[in-house]
Every structure is written in C-alpha cells, then in structure tokens.
Scaffold this active site. Structure first.
Site, mmCIF file in Angstrom:
data_model
loop_
_atom_site.group_PDB
_atom_site.id
_atom_site.type_symbol
_atom_site.label_atom_id
_atom_site.label_comp_id
_atom_site.label_asym_id
_atom_site.label_seq_id
_atom_site.Cartn_x
_atom_site.Cartn_y
_atom_site.Cartn_z
ATOM 1 C CD GLU A 275 -11.367 32.180 -11.812
ATOM 2 O OE1 GLU A 275 -11.511 32.044 -10.873
ATOM 3 O OE2 GLU A 275 -11.355 33.316 -12.614
ATOM 4 C CG ASP A 317 -39.354 23.958 -51.241
ATOM 5 O OD1 ASP A 317 -40.578 24.121 -51.176
ATOM 6 O OD2 ASP A 317 -38.815 23.561 -52.061
ATOM 7 C CG ASP A 583 -31.925 22.889 -50.547
ATOM 8 O OD1 ASP A 583 -32.305 24.029 -51.137
ATOM 9 O OD2 ASP A 583 -32.507 21.986 -50.242
ATOM 10 C CG ASN A 647 -17.617 43.110 -4.419
ATOM 11 O OD1 ASN A 647 -17.917 44.000 -3.567
ATOM 12 N ND2 ASN A 647 -18.230 41.989 -4.604
ATOM 13 C CG ASN A 672 -12.375 34.431 -7.949
ATOM 14 O OD1 ASN A 672 -13.090 34.966 -8.558
ATOM 15 N ND2 ASN A 672 -11.602 33.482 -8.426
ATOM 16 C CG ASP A 676 -15.391 31.735 -10.032
ATOM 17 O OD1 ASP A 676 -15.996 32.729 -10.529
ATOM 18 O OD2 ASP A 676 -14.109 31.507 -9.935
#
Length: 834
Positions: A275, A317, A583, A647, A672, A676
């Site tokens: 997430e 160039d 270009d 895990n 979790n 994070d």
C-alpha cells in the site's frame, strides 16, 4: 512565396492590456490551459485514501468490533489506518508539490504586451485581448488573429495532420476557427519561420486545440518502469486473493470464529499489499528529481528518471556537447581563401533581414561591426531556410536594383553557382576553379572551422520569388566560425563511457569539421557515416551501421530519426539531446528526449529532461542521479517480495496446523505498519558505486526470483521459530503471538541491511536516516511487550533466553539470505552476459 507578406499589417494594432484588465479577464476565463489538471481539495485527496477496498474492509471490521463490544481492537485498527493514511498523504503531497515547483521552472512562456511593454509571461496567464509576439521556434500560445506578419510559416500538423508548413499573413479582421484561415494561428501549432504580432482571441479549453489537447493529456504511454510496477502489483494481488480464499477455507474447516477468521485474512492481505508502494516510488523519484535539479537537470515527468538512468547510448550534435556553442566569426574569405570584406557585408545583410530561424551563426555575424556598404538596402522578400536545401536567401533592393543573397552549406550553394568573385572581378566558374574552391573549403574544415558559403545573383523586379531563383549564382566566398571545444569534454566523455554510456555524434556539419572537433576532445570518430550513405541503406543495414559507428555527419532531420529508431530496435535505451525546431521529432522518437533551457519552445515541449546549463558534465551527473533513484525504488520492491512476503506466507501456513490464530489481526496490522514505517527512509539511502556504474533496466524476472527464493528462506526461519516456541517454551497463544511478532518484525526490517546492496553488506554503509529508522522501529517492537500497551495489544513479556535464540536466528537468517542473494544476482548477471 508572397513577398508582400514581409511586413503585412491587418489593421491598427491594439495597445495590449493592463495588468488590472488581464487579472479581471483571468478570473472569468480561467488559466490558458486546454486540458487543466483537476486538482482536488487536500481533504478530498486524504479521504480518497480510505476508498482502498482493504482499508474499507478494515474500517467495517472496526465498526463490527465496536458493535460486539470489542472497543480496544477497533481503536487499534482505526488508529493504524489513520496513521498509515496520514503518512501516505503527507509524503505524497510533499513529492507532488516539489515536482510542480520543478515543472514551473520550465513551463511554456509567451512574449506579451502588458502595461505598455513587452514581457515574458507564463503561457497559462494569457487572456483574450492580449497581444503576443511570435518568432521562429515559438509554440503558438493561444488562438489568435494576426495583426502584423513577416514571412510567417506555421506547422499545423497537430491540428490538420498536414506535415508541410503553411503560410500565414495578416490579412483582414475576420475571426475563424478553421486552420485554413490565412490570418489565424492556433494553440498547439508552432512557428517554423518568420515573425508576427497577434491578438489573442481564445484561450484554454475554448481554443480549437482544446478537444485534441484533452485527449493528448490523457494518461501517457506507460514506460518500462510503469509497466514493471504494474506487473509487480498484479503479482502480489493474485497472491493476496489466493491467500484470503485459503485462509477463509481453513477457518471454516477448523470451526474458528468466522469474524476473526475474516479479519485475520484481511489483515494478512494488508500485510502483503504494497500500500505504500506508490508513495515510496513518488518520494524516491521526487527526491531524485530534486537532487537532479540541484545539479541543473529538470525532470518534467517522474517516470522519465528511470529511463534517464537506463540510457546506454547518448546521441547529440557536437555543438553545445563537445563544443561551447558560442560561435565566433573567424575570417571572411574569397573563394580561394583571400580575405574579402565584401563576403562579410553580404552575410550581414542576409542575417540582418532574416526573420526565420535565428541560429548562433547569425548572432555571431551580427556581432561584427556594421560596414558602410550596408547602407540603403531594403528587404523585398525572403526564401526561408529549410533542412533539405540548407540555405537561406534574402532579396534586397538599392537604387532600383535587386539582388538575391544566399548563405548556407557550401556543397548546396556551389552546385548552383556559375561564376566566382575574386579581387573585385567576376569570373566564370570552370572545373579548375571549382576544384580550387572545394579544396579551400576542405582545408578550412580540416582546421575545425565551421564554414558557410555566401553567394549572390542579380534578380529582376517581380512580385514572387522562390527557391527556383537560387540559380546562376556568383560565389562570393566563405565565412568561417570558431566554436571552442569544452575544456573538460574529454574527461566527461571518458566518465560516461566508464558508466556504460556510449556517445554518438549526429550532426549536420561536414565530416572534416566533425572529425577535427572529435579528435580535440579525445573521441575517436572512426569511420564517419555520411547522410548520403544512409539515404541508400535499408533499415536493417542501418541498424548494423548505427551499432558500430560513433559519428554521423551531413545528417538531415529525417535521417537522424532513422538512426535513433535503428538503435532502439537493437535494444538500446537511447537518449537524444536537441535544441532546434528540427529536433522535436527526434526528441519524441528517443527513449529520453533531452533539451536545454535556451532551446526553442517546440524542443523544450517535446523533451522529458531539461538541462539548465548545456554540457555533458551536467548530463553525466543527472544520469547517475537517475540510477540512484531507481536503485532505491528497487530496494523497496526486493524487500516487499522477500522477507515481508515470506512472513505473510508463514502466517497463512501456520494457520493451517495451529489450533489458534498464529497472530491476532491487530498484531498483524501493527507489524505491517511498523515495517512500512521502517521503509520510509529508503529514499535517503546510499547506492553502491557498482550499481551506478552501469545502466539498469527493469527486470521483473529478478524480482520474481527474489520472491521465489528469498521469501521461502524467511518462511523456513519462521517455522523454526514456531518449533522453538511450541517445543522449547511450550508457548500458550499469547506467548506464541508475542514471540513470533518479535521475530517477524526483526527479520523483515533488519534484512534491509543485506538486501540494500548487491555487494558485501559489511562494506556497504546504509544512510544514517535509514539505519536510524530501521533500528528504532526494531527496538520499539522489542520493547512493546514490556510497556503498558502490551495488554491491549495481546502481548506478554518474553524471557531473556528467547532473545538469545532470536539474536542467533537473525544472524543465521542473514547469512542464508546473503548466500541466496548472491546466487540470484550471479545468475541474473550470467543471463545478461549470455
């Protein structure tokens, strides 16, 4: 041609708007943007994060928990969701704000008459009634009616699909929305040659280009990086869906509480779902963009950073790349190399009256002192420069006599000459004289001088002139220019080569000049491929030649495009530097279009990268920053597909044989969340020099291998921890939950020190913010069971013997991960070399 156009006026020109008038019109008409981005209010952007299906399920589960009287679990779930979304929102907002500031630095502008003076303003500030000034290379900033025009030619292919420029002239006051209207110019088109003053009629979505621009502003073609992220997310999504179904079936078979089983499955899905991936990617790339901006490289699109770092062939160039681009007039010579002031006089007249593409050569010519012979001339017509003829002609008149004066590439002009001028006399141009003139040209070119031929012819009085009148010319001589090599060009080229980037020079200059400049900066030109040769080649043959050759000379814009496409078809990631009108197609064709801040509008608009200062050294630094940003994004992906995945997979497996849930849903969410947070400082991490040394491209196979091999290693140690908890410590559910929470958090966060480098983790140092964040999160997780939060979270204090096991398990786990990492990377390297 319409020679009368050189100086046409439709009617008395308005005086422009005042700032007060413009502000009032702006408030009613809005910004001059045909497809304005719909920026939502910050509160709506924050609330949108709660529409994620998994987040909605968690919030519903929290509501059910409150209804069932389990307020503690509900509070924990809501708190974790709120803090996670707040972090996501603040970090993403900062990244978007930083990118918008960078884009504003290279936003399109227009020359506008405001408050009685001409000034450059952002294009979006234009309103109906503004007067704008147009010149070659400009993007038309709005729909407008011409008030004055001089030899104006406009490219309208974006509106009509017609590839050839069309002539426009100030003729009448009638307003029309038809591209065929001769006195109207439109947003989305560009000036090829000439100049004009125009009155803005319509802006923004009310322009003819509005509908087209809205379609063009839709989601751009995804880059390889975008596609890779999508593939990665789909891979995890399929895994998440499989695990949810699997866990629900296990819960039903084991007759567990249905609500708790569903909440456990959803929490596990949250643990597997990346997430924070969009936010981590945005923060990392935005940090890279800011770092590149400090090194004078502006990124217009974040996704271009990965492609920028992946460049392995850079085409340019020589002007502004190998040389400074500051042209200086060296000498004015007759056809045989004798000094001739008349040549400079003719060149000055040509450049002075020119209204088309102003090149650095024109600026150098006009910087020379004016001569008495220039007095009294008036312009009667102009035959604009084009990239096929490679010359420009001006028809001038004095004392009721007209002459056509042309300057341009010597080869094309000499082919149209029948006479020569030397010592004040005009002589017939025979083969012997032509050979001497060509030898003079070649000798000058070998000295590294840029050479223009100057010729003239008397023409009769008539209303129309065209390129057919460039015949029976008298070659007056040559004008030579010196463009000094950049002092550190050789060093930068060597650095780029060391970093895996090959330089290919694609220029319209002669092969002799190009060879001399290349030798001055230590670039071996080898066999120089000429445009005439490319014209005869098939695409297959050109692909082989483009692979081997380093220098291409006398190349037309169409041939330049063919070379870039040939290199792309050979599997290269091609960067192209361009700053001129011709270009723009090549900037689109390249994987990464690069321009400079001083380039014409059409070139800057087509480019994805803008160099604030020209030069290879700036570009080299930018490429390394692009690789650094890409490397840090990959670290997050490797983390998500290795220990974190392992895990979460272990949790699913453990639920199949344990008589209780291996971890409570709130504990999974907290685990979790802490994981994070530990990853938020990855954008600050150092990147190994070995990673920066070579171009890197997206490799979904490598990511998949990390999931297949490193993930199971994590699971093996998880199951070892299960055995220890159940057999050695005879763990009850609360003890088991606590012990595994600690092991799971420690292994999946601390393993970043192994995964973040492709080399020896003991020799590669992580950045201080990353090290501090990871260690702090791990310490917090270890301390939680000993705090007042332990009871609400379902934790219990662990004995010291468990920490001895945990330390030993982590050390052995790191060793196994290091072995697996080296095997995976070794196979990936062997596959790339094969």
């Amino acid at each position: 041609m319409s020679p009368g156009q050189a100086g046409q006026t439709a009617s008395k020109a308005p005086a422009g708007l005042t700032s007060a008038q413009a502000a009032e019109l702006f408030s009613s008409c809005g910004p001059n943007d045909p497809s304005p981005s719909t920026s939502r209010h910050a509160a709506l952007e924050f609330l949108r994060l709660f529409l994620n299906p998994l987040v909605l399920i968690l919030l519903i589960a929290a509501g059910v928990s409150i209804f069932l009287g389990d307020v503690t679990d509900a509070a924990i779930i809501i708190a974790i969701v709120l803090v996670s979304n707040t972090l996501d929102f603040t970090q993403t907002s900062k990244s978007h704000k930083a990118m918008e500031e960078l884009r504003q630095r290279v936003a399109p502008s227009a020359t506008v008459l405001r408050d009685g003076r001409w000034q450059d303003l952002p294009r979006r500030q234009l309103v109906p009634g503004d007067m704008v000034r147009l010149s070659a290379g400009d993007l038309i900033p709005a729909d407008a009616r011409l008030l004055e025009s001089r030899d104006l030619y406009v490219q309208q292919s974006a509106l009509t699909g017609e590839s050839l420029p069309v002539e426009k002239q100030a003729a009448g006051d009638r307003v029309s929305t038809s591209p065929d209207a001769p006195n109207m110019v439109f947003l989305g088109t560009s000036v090829v040659s000439g100049s004009a003053t125009a009155l803005v009629i319509a802006t923004g979505a009310r322009t003819s280009f509005g509908d087209i621009a809205a379609r063009l502003a839709s989601r751009p073609e995804p880059t390889s990086f975008d596609r890779g992220l999508k593939d990665f997310s789909l891979l995890l999504t399929r895994t998440v869906l499989f695990l949810i179904v699997f866990l629900i079936i296990i819960g039903v078979l084991k007759h567990r509480n249905a609500f708790q089983s569903l909440l456990f499955a959803v929490a596990l899905a949250v643990g597997l779902t990346p997430e924070f991936l969009p936010m981590i990617v945005s923060v990392t790339l935005a940090k890279g963009a800011r770092a590149m901006a400090r090194k004078k490289v502006i990124v217009k699109h974040l996704s271009a950073i990965q492609n920028f770092g992946s460049i392995d062939v850079l085409c340019s160039d020589k002007t502004g790349t190998l040389t400074t681009g500051n042209m200086i007039v060296d000498r004015a010579l007759d056809p045989f190399g004798t000094p001739s002031p008349h040549v400079l006089t003719l060149a000055r007249l040509n450049s002075r009256f020119e209204t088309g593409i102003r090149s650095p050569l024109d600026a150098a010519i006009l910087s020379t002192p004016e001569t008495d012979d220039e007095a009294g001339y008036e312009k009667r017509d102009e035959i604009p420069y084009d990239f096929e003829r490679r010359r420009l002609s001006i028809v001038i008149e004095r004392d009721s006599k007209r002459a056509l004066v042309t300057k341009g590439a010597p080869e094309g002009i000499l082919a149209r000459c029948v006479s020569l001028e030397t010592g004040g006399r005009v002589l017939a141009l025979d083969q012997a004289a032509l050979a001497r003139i060509q030898q003079t040209f070649q000798d000058l070119s070998r000295q590294g001088l840029r050479v223009l031929a100057v010729a003239y012819a008397a023409v009769e009085m008539r209303p129309n002139y065209s390129s057919d009148d460039e015949r029976n010319l008298v070659i007056a001589g040559f004008l030579t220019f010196h463009d000094p090599p950049i002092p550190d060009a050789a060093q930068t080229i060597a650095q780029l080569k060391q970093n895996g980037v090959r330089i290919k020079i694609i220029t319209g200059d002669s092969d002799l000049v190009t060879a001399h400049v290349c030798s001055c900066v230590g670039l071996d030109p080898g066999r120089i491929v000429l445009g005439d040769e490319i014209e005869q080649m098939t695409d297959t043959a050109l692909a082989r030649v483009a692979e081997d050759a380093s220098v291409f000379a006398r190349i037309s814009p169409a041939q330049k495009n063919r070379i870039l496409l040939a290199l792309k078809h050979r599997g290269h990631v091609v960067g192209f530097i361009g700053d001129g009108i011709n270009d723009a197609p090549s900037l689109h064709a390249a994987d990464v279009g690069i321009s400079v801040s001083t380039a014409v509008d059409v070139a800057r608009e087509a480019a994805a990268i803008i160099l604030v200062e020209p030069g290879l050294d700036v570009l080299s630094s930018g490429i390394l920053e692009g690789r650094r940003a890409f490397g840090n994004v990959m670290k997050y992906l490797f983390m998500g597909t290795s220990s974190n995945f392992g895990n979460m997979f272990s949790m699913a497996g453990a639920s199949a044989f344990l008589p209780f849930l291996p971890m409570l849903p709130t504990q999974i969410l907290l685990n979790n969340f802490l994981y994070d947070v530990s990853q938020l400082s990855i954008p600050t991490d150092n990147v190994d020099p070995e990673f920066l040394a070579k171009p890197k491209q997206w490799d979904i196979g490598l990511i998949r291998n990390f999931m297949v091999w490193i993930g199971p290693i994590s699971s093996i140690f998880d199951f070892l921890t299960f055995y220890v908890l159940l057999r050695w410590f005879h763990a009850a559910p609360e003890f088991f939950h606590t012990g595994w929470f600690m092991e799971s958090l420690a292994t999946q966060t601390l393993v970043i020190f192994v995964i973040r480098t492709r080399g020896n983790p003991l020799r590669s140092r992580a950045s201080r913010p990353l090290a501090a964040t990871v260690l702090a999160i791990t310490a917090a997780g270890m301390a939680l069971p000993f705090t007042p939060l332990a009871a609400p979270l379902g934790f219990t204090p662990m004995p010291s013997l468990y920490f001895v096991y945990l330390a030993a398990a982590i050390a052995v786990y790191f060793l196994f991960v290091e072995i697996g990492k080296r095997l995976i990377l070794g196979r990936a390297t062997a596959r790339q070399l094969s």
